[in-house]
Design a protein around this motif. Structure first.
Motif, PDB file in Angstrom:
ATOM      1  N   VAL A   8       0.399  -1.076  -0.100  1.00  0.00           N
ATOM      2  CA  VAL A   8      -0.160   0.431   0.025  1.00  0.00           C
ATOM      3  C   VAL A   8       1.209   1.308   0.288  1.00  0.00           C
ATOM      4  O   VAL A   8       1.703   1.225   0.776  1.00  0.00           O
ATOM      5  N   THR A   9       0.018   2.332  -0.540  1.00  0.00           N
ATOM      6  CA  THR A   9       0.802   3.941  -0.363  1.00  0.00           C
ATOM      7  C   THR A   9      -0.100   3.907   0.328  1.00  0.00           C
ATOM      8  O   THR A   9      -0.735   4.568   0.502  1.00  0.00           O
ATOM      9  N   ASP A  10       1.077   5.998   0.589  1.00  0.00           N
ATOM     10  CA  ASP A  10      -0.298   6.570   1.781  1.00  0.00           C
ATOM     11  C   ASP A  10      -0.563   6.870   0.885  1.00  0.00           C
ATOM     12  O   ASP A  10      -1.816   7.599   1.874  1.00  0.00           O
ATOM     13  N   ASP A  11      -0.854   7.473  -0.239  1.00  0.00           N
ATOM     14  CA  ASP A  11      -2.247   7.909  -0.600  1.00  0.00           C
ATOM     15  C   ASP A  11      -3.154   6.728  -0.375  1.00  0.00           C
ATOM     16  O   ASP A  11      -4.659   7.768  -0.783  1.00  0.00           O
ATOM     17  N   SER A  37      -8.721   0.461 -10.135  1.00  0.00           N
ATOM     18  CA  SER A  37      -8.869   2.537 -10.514  1.00  0.00           C
ATOM     19  C   SER A  37      -8.263   3.779  -9.919  1.00  0.00           C
ATOM     20  O   SER A  37      -8.070   3.926  -8.619  1.00  0.00           O
ATOM     21  N   PRO A  38      -7.987   4.806 -10.375  1.00  0.00           N
ATOM     22  CA  PRO A  38      -7.872   5.662  -9.861  1.00  0.00           C
ATOM     23  C   PRO A  38      -8.922   6.363  -9.161  1.00  0.00           C
ATOM     24  O   PRO A  38      -8.346   6.756  -8.451  1.00  0.00           O
ATOM     25  N   SER A  39      -9.935   6.302  -8.879  1.00  0.00           N
ATOM     26  CA  SER A  39     -11.107   6.735  -7.858  1.00  0.00           C
ATOM     27  C   SER A  39     -10.193   6.329  -6.545  1.00  0.00           C
ATOM     28  O   SER A  39     -10.525   7.040  -6.000  1.00  0.00           O
ATOM     29  N   HIS A  43      -8.446  10.428  -5.897  1.00  0.00           N
ATOM     30  CA  HIS A  43      -9.172  11.366  -7.516  1.00  0.00           C
ATOM     31  C   HIS A  43     -10.235  11.403  -7.535  1.00  0.00           C
ATOM     32  O   HIS A  43     -10.783  12.846  -7.741  1.00  0.00           O
ATOM     33  N   SER A  44     -11.440  10.805  -6.600  1.00  0.00           N
ATOM     34  CA  SER A  44     -13.004  10.639  -6.264  1.00  0.00           C
ATOM     35  C   SER A  44     -13.491  10.215  -5.526  1.00  0.00           C
ATOM     36  O   SER A  44     -12.118   9.198  -4.939  1.00  0.00           O
ATOM     37  N   ALA A  45     -14.579  10.977  -4.939  1.00  0.00           N
ATOM     38  CA  ALA A  45     -15.466  10.111  -4.226  1.00  0.00           C
ATOM     39  C   ALA A  45     -15.737   9.348  -4.240  1.00  0.00           C
ATOM     40  O   ALA A  45     -16.965   9.075  -3.863  1.00  0.00           O
ATOM     41  N   VAL A  46     -14.972   8.076  -4.079  1.00  0.00           N
ATOM     42  CA  VAL A  46     -15.492   6.843  -3.703  1.00  0.00           C
ATOM     43  C   VAL A  46     -16.137   6.033  -2.304  1.00  0.00           C
ATOM     44  O   VAL A  46     -14.343   5.792  -1.762  1.00  0.00           O
ATOM     45  N   LEU A  47     -16.855   5.914  -1.901  1.00  0.00           N
ATOM     46  CA  LEU A  47     -17.577   5.702  -1.036  1.00  0.00           C
ATOM     47  C   LEU A  47     -17.567   3.642  -0.866  1.00  0.00           C
ATOM     48  O   LEU A  47     -18.637   3.398  -1.695  1.00  0.00           O
TER      49      LEU A  47
END
Length: 540
Positions: A8-11, A37-39, A43-47
């Motif tokens: 895993v990375t911090d992001d 996926s970038p989400s 990069h976007s809010a994937v809940l």
């Protein structure tokens, strides 16, 4: 099955569990395709949401030995885990059931991403695989388990509140009497807080080792907390808890006496109708109402303490995590090491009750009396100002060179005043006291297990004959501060013919931090409370 474990990375760690009540940090997953996926990388809010496990094959074996095997495996790997669940985590709005997840919670900072990945794959392949469960993943996140019915430190109240002083020992301000749950008759005092820094968001309290591991009662080996070795620490041992309740009772009786006296005066004025007497009666009635309000405040808090804090298990506020052995030293630049570190239970602190390293001066002395105790020569720099709320925030630490080159001059003695260093502390036994640090070391000799130890420490004496002893038995571990609002050290011992000290010995903060940073490399004296979102849940 992954040949090269995904790390895993911090992001990813920060965004992966968006939508969950506490938004925990992901440490490891054995199914990285869910974050391709970038989400999922912020990069976007994937809940995401948590769902029940349902009739997955994992459910048929979980309580028949699989969960126990995982716990044993984590213990064998010396993982400081906090929770273990079998459930499903899915994206909000996703009609599919999501992937069955063996969800492991670990203490904050317990595992790096690489270590977590290794643990997760060992659990999946070495344990779950033996039960022939294939369609599931293992994920590790940082997690705390909070006692929902436990107590928090009491909130601070306004200076004019009737309980301002008497509740102090149940707040997170410095100076509360402490003890271990299994030795309630041995009492000392909590010292100062620090943060470990880095990924460790816990708050720690420093005290003297002999407060929590009494001399002669242990082997003086380095103490490290393990899953099989937990020593809980409580606010108030038996004696100080009883003394605190007795203090409540005294204040309540005094308040009742004051109310009775006012009532008598009002009765004597009941037939007086001229203007002066009417005004006096109105004033007395206002005073009586105020006294009754304060009596109610005292009674309510007294009832709360007696009801919810009486059992030692209800006064647990943390556990001992590390204590190096007591090491005597007489070497230049070194002092006797008598140190213990307590991790504060996360549920004890919140934004309302925690102000960092703060000392409550209480109401024992008024501002003039406090100022007079700091009896400095006019040539000394401005130092001690009594805050209106009586809460002194300690910031920074006393530099080592100040110990032997006092930064101020005393008003006593000759016209120019002599070099001096005024300090104060809030002890579990003697409360707020002021003293004068000596500018040369103190050496003591004590016998432990038939062997005499020679110890070097930093001495503090009474400011003058009228000031009384700086400390007494039960004050060990107290944070000693200077009147510039800096942490000076912790109280470790004293010498005298009775329990009241002629000379109090302190381990300087400069030496303490040298030792602490070997165990906690980023330790600092400006502890910051990190409250995870959704802390009200049972396991976050």
């Amino acid at each position: 099955m992954e040949l090269t474990p995904f790390v895993v990375t911090d992001d990813i760690s920060e965004s992966y569990y968006k939508g969950l009540p506490s938004n925990p940090r992901l440490i490891a997953t054995t199914h990285p395709s869910t974050i391709d996926s970038p989400s999922d990388s912020g990069h976007s809010a994937v809940l995401k949401e948590i769902r029940a496990l349902g009739d997955h094959s994992l459910a048929s074996v979980w309580d028949k030995g699989l969960a126990t095997s995982i716990c044993e495996g984590l213990n064998t790997m010396h993982v400081n885990w906090t929770s273990l669940d079998a459930l499903t985590i899915a994206k909000v709005g996703d009609e599919s059931s999501g992937l069955a997840t063996v969800w492991i919670g670990v203490e904050f900072g317990a595992l790096s991403y690489e270590e977590g990945s290794n643990v997760a794959h060992r659990i999946l392949q070495g344990i779950i695989g033996q039960w022939h469960i294939e369609d599931c993943r293992v994920e590790i996140r940082e997690s705390r388990v909070m006692r929902q019915i436990g107590n928090k430190f009491l909130n601070l109240v306004h200076f004019n509140h009737a309980t301002f002083t008497i509740r102090s020992s149940y707040t997170a301000t410095l100076g509360s009497p402490i003890s271990t749950k299994d030795r309630l008759w041995d009492e000392g005092t909590g010292g100062f807080y620090f943060s470990a820094g880095g990924n460790d968001s816990n708050i720690y309290l420093v005290t003297a080792r002999h407060v929590v591991l009494p001399l002669g009662q242990d082997d003086n080996e380095e103490y490290k907390r393990t899953n099989d070795n937990k020593l809980q620490v409580v606010i108030h041992g038996t004696s100080s808890f009883d003394e605190n309740l007795a203090a409540f009772d005294r204040e309540i009786k005094e308040k009742e006496s004051v109310i009775e006296d006012i009532q008598d005066r009002i009765w004597l004025m009941k037939d007086k109708n001229d203007f002066v007497w009417v005004e006096a009666r109105i004033l007395e009635e206002k005073n009586m109402q105020m006294e009754k309000t304060e009596l109610e405040q005292l009674n309510l808090l007294r009832k709360d303490i007696a009801t919810h804090w009486e059992g030692a298990e209800n006064r647990v506020f943390g556990e001992l995590v590390w204590a190096p052995p007591i090491i005597p030293s007489t070497e230049p630049g070194r002092y006797t090491l008598d140190l213990a570190v307590i991790k504060i239970d996360p549920g004890m602190l919140d934004a309302e009750n925690f102000l960092g390293n703060t000392v409550n001066l209480g109401k024992k002395y008024n501002p003039l009396e406090l100022t007079q105790k700091v009896h400095l020569h006019s040539s000394s720099p401005p130092s001690f100002k009594v805050p209106g709320n009586r809460l002194v925030k300690l910031e920074d630490q006393v530099p080592e060179d100040a110990l032997f080159n006092p930064p101020m001059r005393d008003a006593d003695g000759d016209a120019d005043g002599g070099p001096c260093f005024i300090v104060f502390k809030n002890g579990g036994k003697t409360g707020i006291t002021f003293g004068k640090a000596n500018n040369v070391s103190s050496f003591t000799r004590t016998c432990l297990a038939g062997e005499y130890w020679e110890l070097k420490e930093w001495p503090v004496i009474a400011t003058n004959q009228e000031s009384g002893a700086f400390s007494a038995k039960g004050d060990s571990g107290s944070c000693v501060a200077d009147i510039f609002g800096r942490v000076a050290g912790i109280l470790t011992s004293s010498s005298g013919a009775t329990e009241f000290a002629d000379v109090t010995n302190v381990t300087p903060i400069s030496f303490i931090m040298q030792v602490l940073t070997k165990r906690f490399p980023q330790a600092h004296l400006s502890p910051t409370l990190v409250v995870p979102a959704g802390e009200g849940t049972s396991a976050t």
